[in-house]
Design an enzyme around this catalytic site. Structure first.
Site, short mmCIF file in Angstrom:
data_model
loop_
_atom_site.label_atom_id
_atom_site.label_comp_id
_atom_site.label_asym_id
_atom_site.label_seq_id
_atom_site.Cartn_x
_atom_site.Cartn_y
_atom_site.Cartn_z
N THR A 1 0.97 -1.25 -0.12
CA THR A 1 0.08 0.02 0.17
C THR A 1 0.86 1.39 0.06
O THR A 1 0.63 2.30 -0.83
CB THR A 1 -0.94 -0.01 1.18
OG1 THR A 1 -1.91 -1.41 1.25
CG2 THR A 1 -1.85 1.25 1.14
N GLU A 2 1.91 1.32 0.78
CA GLU A 2 2.73 2.38 0.95
C GLU A 2 3.53 2.82 -0.23
O GLU A 2 3.88 3.88 -0.51
CB GLU A 2 3.41 2.30 2.38
CG GLU A 2 2.88 2.19 3.60
CD GLU A 2 2.38 3.92 3.92
OE1 GLU A 2 2.94 4.74 3.10
OE2 GLU A 2 1.72 4.01 5.02
N SER A 3 4.31 1.80 -0.86
CA SER A 3 5.15 1.82 -1.81
C SER A 3 5.21 0.90 -2.79
O SER A 3 6.17 1.29 -3.91
CB SER A 3 6.73 1.76 -1.01
OG SER A 3 7.02 0.55 -0.78
N TYR B 1 -7.12 4.02 2.87
CA TYR B 1 -5.96 3.38 3.42
C TYR B 1 -6.56 1.93 4.14
O TYR B 1 -5.85 0.96 3.94
CB TYR B 1 -5.34 4.15 4.42
CG TYR B 1 -3.84 3.63 4.69
CD1 TYR B 1 -2.64 3.72 3.81
CD2 TYR B 1 -3.71 2.88 5.91
CE1 TYR B 1 -1.53 3.11 4.36
CE2 TYR B 1 -2.47 2.16 6.24
CZ TYR B 1 -1.35 2.44 5.40
OH TYR B 1 -0.11 1.86 5.80
#
Length: 363
Positions: free
Chosen positions: A218-220, A348
């Site tokens: 999700t982040e990167s 998120y």
């Protein structure tokens, strides 16, 4: 994974779908003032230099899911879109454009796996050493992986001779570029690169591996070069002055905060991100009684802060915790994905749970 969060997620899909008395600092969304100014200054400096060559409309900057590196007085750049699996190497150099392009292609294909010397915010060339980060994620025109400079150079010559394109930019300059498609399983290959680090962090902090994998995706998109205007670095997008400081103080018993070089190291980054999840679970959100509700709250807090989780239920922290505990896990999920003060935090939680189920099914 063996806890009920995934089971509840399945039901939600079928039916439609890191503590002190004050709120802990927010991880992944809003940085502290000092941290924000530092990285904003770096971004603004890069933007000022690059826009002189590329113009406002064709300037591209690095991000969480996007690697961008300028060299050659900011006239040549590499742009990797990790979500789309596409690499663009371009130059607006007016002299020896093909030579500049060839050099940039070679440097991109051989970019190091360790991003601590990436020099993302300047036009200084990264030091090429060790195993290339893109090894296996890109193959040449003969279908071969690219490990050595001679093969990278030969592929660059092929691309320039057969795939060279040009584009007239809005500022009047002409860009010469090549597009390189990554292999179809490039994302999975990056996942495997960090398997041992994820396993170790999960065991160290009592977390599930699929949760850590889901947060990284999700982040990167497993981009170790990831940066953001929020002041976050690396695979798990850790902000030094918030999550990083908490981990140093509460887990590592170390003074100060982690440097960006420290957080660009994949092992340090995954350890720090996992440690912050542990802090959220065992300290800031320890009063959440239901384990599934705590799981949802922990994921949401990683992005939007514990204060954001509680504000979803009430402005008063004590009343908020009471209301959260009086709500079913399904209700907690619904509240955090529809009523959280920040839209990004709502999405998120949905993304991380979706990816967590994906990793659970695949392992």
């Amino acid at each position: 994974m063996k806890f009920s969060a995934v089971a509840l997620l399945c039901l939600l899909v079928v039916t439609g779908c890191c503590a002190p008395s004050s709120p802990p600092p927010q991880q992944g969304s809003t940085p502290s003032t000092t941290s924000g100014k530092t990285i904003e200054f770096l971004f603004s400096l890069l933007e000022a230099h690059a826009k002189k060559e590329w113009g406002d409309k064709d300037y591209v900057e690095a991000g969480k899911h996007r690697y961008v590196k300028y060299i050659d007085g900011y006239r040549t750049r590499a742009h990797i879109d990790f979500d789309q699996g596409e690499i663009y190497v371009s130059t607006v150099s007016r002299w020896s454009a093909k030579d500049k392009l060839r050099k940039a292609i070679v440097h991109t294909l051989l970019m190091p796996a360790d991003p601590k010397d990436a020099e993302l915010f300047s036009d200084k060339e990264a030091v090429i050493s060790g195993q290339p980060f893109l090894l296996g994620q890109v193959v040449d025109h003969e279908g071969q992986p690219i490990r050595w400079e001679w093969r990278a150079g030969r592929y660059a010559d092929y691309l320039i001779a057969n795939k060279l394109q040009e584009k007239k930019l809005k500022n009047g300059n002409t860009a010469y570029y090549v597009k390189i498609d990554m292999v179809s399983d490039h994302l999975e290959q990056r996942e495997y690169k960090y398997a041992s680090l994820v396993q170790a962090a999960a065991k160290r902090y009592g977390l599930s591996e699929d949760l850590i994998y889901a947060v990284i995706k999700t982040e990167s998109s497993f981009n170790p070069y990831a940066v953001s205007h929020a002041g976050a670095y690396g695979l798990m997008q850790v902000i030094p002055k918030t999550a990083g400081a908490d981990v140093f103080k509460l887990v590592k018993n170390k003074p100060g905060i982690p440097t960006k070089e420290y957080l660009f190291d994949p092992a340090n980054n995954i350890d720090t991100g996992a440690a912050y999840l542990y802090i959220l679970k065992t300290r800031y959100l320890r009063d959440v009684k239901h384990p599934t509700s705590r799981h949802f709250s922990m994921i949401s807090a990683y992005n939007g802060g514990t204060g954001g989780v509680l504000a979803t239920f009430d402005k008063d922290r004590k009343r908020a915790m009471s209301k959260l505990n009086a709500t079913s896990p399904r209700g907690v999920y619904n509240a955090l994905t529809t009523k959280h003060p920040k839209d990004e935090a709502r999405r998120y939680l949905q993304k991380v749970l979706y990816f967590q189920k994906e990793f659970t099914d695949n392992f």
